[in-house]
Design an enzyme around this catalytic site. Structure first.
Site, mmCIF file in Angstrom:
data_model
loop_
_atom_site.group_PDB
_atom_site.id
_atom_site.type_symbol
_atom_site.label_atom_id
_atom_site.label_comp_id
_atom_site.label_asym_id
_atom_site.label_seq_id
_atom_site.Cartn_x
_atom_site.Cartn_y
_atom_site.Cartn_z
ATOM 1 N N HIS A 105 0.826 -1.220 0.000
ATOM 2 C CA HIS A 105 0.000 0.000 0.000
ATOM 3 C C HIS A 105 0.862 1.274 0.000
ATOM 4 C CE1 HIS A 105 0.216 0.097 4.551
ATOM 5 N NE2 HIS A 105 0.191 1.382 4.312
ATOM 6 N N SER B 208 4.174 2.126 8.220
ATOM 7 C CA SER B 208 3.761 1.075 7.277
ATOM 8 C C SER B 208 4.954 0.511 6.528
ATOM 9 C CB SER B 208 2.796 1.656 6.248
ATOM 10 O OG SER B 208 1.554 1.809 6.845
ATOM 11 N N GLY B 209 4.917 -0.781 6.278
ATOM 12 C CA GLY B 209 5.990 -1.431 5.526
ATOM 13 C C GLY B 209 7.155 -1.847 6.407
ATOM 14 N N GLY C 58 3.222 6.214 8.434
ATOM 15 C CA GLY C 58 4.667 6.393 8.247
ATOM 16 C C GLY C 58 5.465 5.201 8.749
ATOM 17 N N ASP D 22 -0.881 -7.391 1.426
ATOM 18 C CA ASP D 22 -0.174 -6.103 1.525
ATOM 19 C C ASP D 22 1.331 -6.356 1.684
ATOM 20 O OD1 ASP D 22 0.316 -3.446 1.721
ATOM 21 O OD2 ASP D 22 -0.598 -3.160 3.704
#
Ligand code: 4AZ
Length: 517
Positions: free
Chosen positions: A326, A465-466, A463, A371
């Protein structure tokens, strides 16, 4: 990373508009030094006892206070403009200095003017480029500009598909094609026997480094693997039913050969690590969202789009970064991404360039499953105390209930707040599917996992995320259990964070890395 509770927030990557930290460049203009004003003749004088010494820097006479001049009969009058003055005996010829000044005047002014004009042209060109870069994409082959939103929109607008060639790819990996798996306990190797459609343990008998390399190539790793031998008596062997050895055929392919008697002659199994990973150089930890160092989490990276931090990610191999799909919504142009590694302080200069970005083929923007994404770097990272890969979990990784996990990132420190400038770490716990599904109305699938604190107050945020959710594994190595994916707000009570479960996507990760070898 958040330790606060505020109003509703939807899970979304931190896009460039939302990012609060910028890299504004202030251009500092340097004013050119004005040419020294000169008064003809005033600084060329005969020596005399009453004469005030000339400044050591050789400044022209005009800068000297008139009162310091010693008028007197010995003073030689100044030359008439354009007429060289005769040189007094025993001194330097006076025409030397005035000649130098006129040379300066003749060359300095035009040179300075040329430099100024060139500098102005460069500044204007940079400004034009910045403006064009923000609004247009330039098709090199068809020599035309197209609006930026047509770049990587899935439709070709330049000749030769140029505007669609350096965008994210969606990759499908057939999990039936995977023939190698590694267990969670002791990293034991299992290979798939196509003929019998069974997974087999691999005996240490006749095992060597060539075979280890060949197996790791199947998982997309090209470095030097590390292997050891583990006695079968120490292993719960229920996850595979047969025992085999591996033969290397003349075409370098591997053949799995079941051992007769159903036991390894050596009594040991192959434990294989395709990369040395999960080594953190510091051991001390601070509970609760707090500043950290990169040596604590050397696999943590910052994903930056056009100079803005957007997401976190983790190093898997010298040119592989794992992150969330995402993060690329509306930001699919590969060449605008940079990866910052080896720094706890968020910095934006000299990031690593990206070669390719792969999203899971089943991922759909604004939806929650699948995701996961991989970024392939243009150049290999060099490992150090602050740059290290994280280990992937085993295929049968299964954490105990309420296991302690750690998550790190530069995300917002409060819901709706701003990014952290120093890498944050927070310790959270694994949350059961039942609890998490009751919090999220049964949206939690088996390919996701939940972690946080039911009381709130410690969580990931926009921020983060990932970024990696990690656990300290049995084998004294850190391994990545989850990828920060979504959640309802940040740090709210009864709303824990939801993560992509890495062990559900091992075939996809290894499959993409292998495709690119
Ligand atoms: C986000 O917007 C986000 N608290 C990430 C994680 C969580 C919420 C939002 C979980 O990227």
């Amino acid at each position: 990373m958040s330790a606060g509770v505020e109003e509703t927030d939807i899970a979304s990557p931190l896009n460039s508009a939302a990012a609060t930290e910028g890299t504004g460049n202030a251009t500092k203009a340097t004013r050119p030094t004005a040419p020294t004003s000169r008064t003809t003749g005033a600084n060329v004088r005969a020596g005399g006892p009453t004469r005030t010494p000339r400044p050591a820097n050789g400044a022209a006479g005009a800068t000297r206070p008139p009162a310091s001049r010693a008028p007197g009969p010995t003073r030689t009058p100044g030359p008439v403009r354009g007429m060289p003055r005769p040189a007094p005996s025993g001194t330097q010829p006076v025409g030397y200095k005035s000649g130098r000044r006129s040379v300066l005047r003749r060359y300095c002014v035009p040179i300075t003017t040329t430099i100024l004009v060139l500098a102005s042209i460069v500044v204007i060109a940079i400004l034009v480029k910045v403006v064009l870069d923000n609004y247009y994409y330039f098709c090199l082959k068809s020599f035309k500009f197209i609006p930026l939103d047509k770049w990587c929109d899935g439709k070709s607008d330049c000749s030769g598909d140029e505007d669609e060639s350096r965008c994210v790819h969606r990759v499908e990996v057939d999990s039936r094609s995977s023939v190698v798996r590694i267990t969670e306990q002791a990293s034991l190797l299992q290979l798939y026997m196509i003929s019998t459609q069974q997974w087999s343990w691999i005996c240490s008998d006749s095992w060597d480094s060539n075979k280890a390399k060949a197996v790791c190539t199947q998982l997309g790793f090209s470095g030097d693997p590390v292997f050891s031998h583990v006695p079968t008596t120490e292993v719960d062997t229920r996850s595979a039913s047969i025992f085999s050895t591996v033969q290397q055929l003349s075409n370098r392919e591997l053949q799995v050969v079941p051992v007769s008697g159903g036991r390894c002659p050596s009594g040991t199994l192959v434990s294989l690590r395709c990369t040395v990973c999960g080594a953190s150089h510091k051991r001390e930890r601070i509970i609760g969202g707090s500043d950290s160092t990169i040596e604590n989490w050397p696999w943590q990276v910052s994903l930056q789009f056009m100079g803005q931090h957007v997401c976190g990610g983790s190093i898997l191999a010298p040119h592989w970064i794992l992150t969330a799909a995402h993060c690329f919504k509306g930001q699919e142009q590969v060449d605008r991404w940079r990866i910052q590694v080896g720094m706890a302080k968020l910095t934006f200069l000299f990031g690593s360039q990206v070669d390719k970005i792969f999203l899971h083929n089943q991922y759909v923007y604004d939806q929650k499953p699948y995701d996961i994404a991989l970024m392939k770097l243009k150049n290999d990272l060099s490992y150090s105390g602050s740059v290290q890969p994280i280990c992937l979990p085993g295929f049968n990784s299964n954490l105990p209930p309420s296991a302690t996990l750690w998550v790190t990132g530069w995300g917002n420190t409060q819901e709706g707040g701003s990014l952290a400038t120093i890498l944050q770490q927070v310790s959270i716990r694994l949350i059961s599917y039942e609890t998490c599904n009751s919090q999220y109305f049964n949206q939690i699938q088996s390919t996701m996992l939940c972690a946080g604190r039911e009381a709130g107050g410690a969580d990931t945020c926009q921020g983060d995320s990932g970024g990696p959710l990690v656990s300290y594994g049995n084998s004294s190595r850190w391994e990545q259990i989850g990828i920060v994916s979504w959640g309802d707000g940040c740090g709210r009570p009864g709303k824990v964070g939801v993560y992509t479960k890495v062990s559900s996507y091992l075939d996809w990760i290894y499959g993409v890395m292998k495709r690119e070898l």
